[in-house]
Motif scaffolding. Sequence first.
Motif, short mmCIF file in Angstrom:
data_model
loop_
_atom_site.label_atom_id
_atom_site.label_comp_id
_atom_site.label_asym_id
_atom_site.label_seq_id
_atom_site.Cartn_x
_atom_site.Cartn_y
_atom_site.Cartn_z
N ALA A 373 0.83 -1.21 0.00
CA ALA A 373 0.00 0.00 0.00
C ALA A 373 0.86 1.25 0.00
O ALA A 373 0.59 2.22 -0.73
N ALA A 374 1.93 1.24 0.81
CA ALA A 374 2.82 2.41 0.87
C ALA A 374 3.52 2.61 -0.47
O ALA A 374 3.66 3.74 -0.95
N ALA A 375 3.96 1.51 -1.10
CA ALA A 375 4.65 1.61 -2.39
C ALA A 375 3.71 2.13 -3.47
O ALA A 375 4.11 2.94 -4.32
N LEU A 376 2.47 1.67 -3.47
CA LEU A 376 1.48 2.15 -4.43
C LEU A 376 1.22 3.65 -4.27
O LEU A 376 1.15 4.39 -5.25
N GLY A 377 1.08 4.07 -3.02
CA GLY A 377 0.84 5.48 -2.75
C GLY A 377 1.98 6.36 -3.22
O GLY A 377 1.77 7.42 -3.84
N GLU A 378 3.21 5.92 -2.97
CA GLU A 378 4.38 6.69 -3.39
C GLU A 378 4.48 6.73 -4.91
O GLU A 378 4.79 7.77 -5.50
N LEU A 379 4.19 5.60 -5.55
CA LEU A 379 4.24 5.54 -7.01
C LEU A 379 3.26 6.51 -7.65
O LEU A 379 3.60 7.25 -8.57
N VAL A 380 2.03 6.52 -7.16
CA VAL A 380 0.99 7.38 -7.72
C VAL A 380 1.33 8.85 -7.50
O VAL A 380 1.21 9.69 -8.40
N THR A 381 1.78 9.20 -6.29
CA THR A 381 2.11 10.59 -5.97
C THR A 381 3.25 11.09 -6.85
O THR A 381 3.19 12.20 -7.40
N THR A 382 4.29 10.28 -6.99
CA THR A 382 5.44 10.67 -7.81
C THR A 382 5.04 10.86 -9.27
O THR A 382 5.49 11.79 -9.93
N ALA A 383 4.17 9.97 -9.77
CA ALA A 383 3.73 10.07 -11.16
C ALA A 383 2.92 11.35 -11.38
O ALA A 383 3.08 12.04 -12.39
N ARG A 384 2.02 11.67 -10.46
CA ARG A 384 1.20 12.87 -10.60
C ARG A 384 2.05 14.13 -10.59
O ARG A 384 1.73 15.12 -11.25
N GLU A 385 3.14 14.11 -9.83
CA GLU A 385 4.02 15.28 -9.75
C GLU A 385 4.99 15.35 -10.93
O GLU A 385 5.75 16.31 -11.05
N GLY A 386 4.98 14.31 -11.78
CA GLY A 386 5.87 14.29 -12.92
C GLY A 386 7.32 14.04 -12.55
O GLY A 386 8.23 14.42 -13.27
N LYS A 387 7.54 13.37 -11.42
CA LYS A 387 8.90 13.15 -10.92
C LYS A 387 9.35 11.70 -11.04
O LYS A 387 10.36 11.32 -10.45
N THR A 388 8.62 10.89 -11.78
CA THR A 388 9.00 9.49 -11.93
C THR A 388 10.33 9.40 -12.67
O THR A 388 10.50 9.98 -13.73
N SER A 389 11.27 8.64 -12.12
CA SER A 389 12.59 8.51 -12.73
C SER A 389 12.59 7.41 -13.79
O SER A 389 11.77 6.50 -13.74
N PRO A 390 13.53 7.47 -14.75
CA PRO A 390 13.62 6.39 -15.74
C PRO A 390 13.84 5.03 -15.10
O PRO A 390 13.31 4.03 -15.58
N ALA A 391 14.61 4.98 -14.01
CA ALA A 391 14.86 3.69 -13.34
C ALA A 391 13.59 3.07 -12.80
O ALA A 391 13.44 1.85 -12.77
N ALA A 392 12.64 3.93 -12.37
CA ALA A 392 11.38 3.42 -11.82
C ALA A 392 10.51 2.78 -12.88
O ALA A 392 9.58 2.04 -12.56
N MET A 393 10.78 3.08 -14.15
CA MET A 393 9.98 2.52 -15.24
C MET A 393 10.68 1.38 -15.97
O MET A 393 10.15 0.84 -16.93
N ALA A 394 11.86 1.01 -15.50
CA ALA A 394 12.61 -0.06 -16.16
C ALA A 394 12.46 -1.37 -15.40
O ALA A 394 12.29 -1.39 -14.18
N GLY A 395 12.49 -2.47 -16.13
CA GLY A 395 12.54 -3.79 -15.51
C GLY A 395 11.22 -4.36 -15.06
O GLY A 395 11.20 -5.31 -14.28
N GLY A 396 10.09 -3.84 -15.54
CA GLY A 396 8.79 -4.38 -15.16
C GLY A 396 8.58 -5.79 -15.69
O GLY A 396 9.15 -6.16 -16.72
#
Length: 482
Positions: A373-396
């Motif tokens: 739940a904490a990881a989901l919340g952080e992921l959504v918040t970071t995406a909305r702020e436009g701060k998602t890093s390239p590393a966070a989108m790699a390796g899915g």
Amino acid sequence: MTTMTETSARFREFKMPDVGEGLTEAEILKWYVQPGDTVTDGQVVCEVETAKAAVELPIPFDGVVHELRFPEGTTVDVGQVIIAVDVVPGGGEAAEPVAPAAAEPEPAAEPEAPKGRQPVLVGYGVAESSTKRRARKGTEPPAAAAAAAAAIQGELNGHATVAADVPAPTVGTVVPESRPLAKPPVRKLAKDLGIDLATVTPTGPGGIITREDVHAAAAPVPAPASVPTAPAAVAEAVAVPVAAAPVPGARETRIPVKGVRKAVAQAMVGSAFTAPHVTEFVTVDVTRMMKLVAELKEDKDMAGVRVNPLLIIAKALLVAIKRNPEVNAAWDEANQEIVQKHYVNLGIAAATPRGLIVPNIKDAHDKTLPQLAAALGELVTTAREGKTSPAAMAGGTVTITNVGVFGVDTGTPILNPGESAILAVGAIKLQPWVHKGKVKPRQVTTLALSFDHRLVDGELGSKVLADVAAILEQPKRLITWA
């Protein structure tokens, strides 16, 4: 390791770094400093957008900003100088920094080979290199060349400047150069839009072709009868950004495809025409799951984290993958191998103003429900702020896309490149449902699972989807099956 060069003992230059994943260019979204501002080592000086995310760039030395080489909105190649800093302010006269590649009408000499490859660090970029320029024969007269260089430099600083003692070339000036004058990003834009620069009318200082000139050449000009404004003004207004209002009477608006949206488009085309997609559907009663969500919101162990249906669906998918591990794999075309993954990096598709992105939760299979739940919340918040890093989108490895938030029942999602499956979750609605032999109003949703048929056959895909549905219908299976 820093992405900079020393042009004299006084000036240092900071180059556009490779911010990860081997990207070759980035667009300058916003400058946080201006000429004359004092900067310190590690201070963020600008925000850039790559093909994957928006990234803030810190500068690796102290000094006073001498020059910004490119204005906001410019796409810059990795390795190009973007800012020059006076590291010895007040130190007297010194040689001016070497003019950027953009100021040259023709390409400069090839850069010398780097002395040694060094690690690429996010925010600090590629290894240093030095570039030697050779004089060209048959170039324009010195006065005209100086005026053109000054004009280009002024444009890069956000305003037109021409040396006071050097007359600017007139429109009718004849120079030996037959190649149209334009900066590298403008040339790339013209190439992407299929525009021949020789046919573009320049409006920039010194006869330089600007991005607006290219857009104007690419955009159709409405008939004067329907739009009572000057054709040139209309053409420029038609090529407005997404957020701008369309010109009254204009029949089309052309928007350059770049950044995240361009990368997503290319990835989706590659995925759709590479992996053979199969999509299966199931409609399920999730009334008990919704009751569990309500109970968890009151649970003290879940205090401080966001609890919603997506959390339970994510956990259900992780349990289904644990029960059917063969679904968590990738296709290695080069080696003709199926690569079984013994970890789950769970992707969550997120719609942002810059386009669709799919950051993932690393090692989601090892997380407890509160941790997930904490990881989901952080992921959504970071995406909305436009701060998602390239590393966070790699390796899915697998992805969830929640189209239900838009009121959609379901869809046939396209696989994220390199992944084996993607689960689409539809809207949860109160519907008549046969429950214990009677028709009752129940909370119902439709799930759709798309998978790569090279990796996943119909039986395996059906088992995974059926397991997810069974858990959502009877959430106690999260305990008995986990």
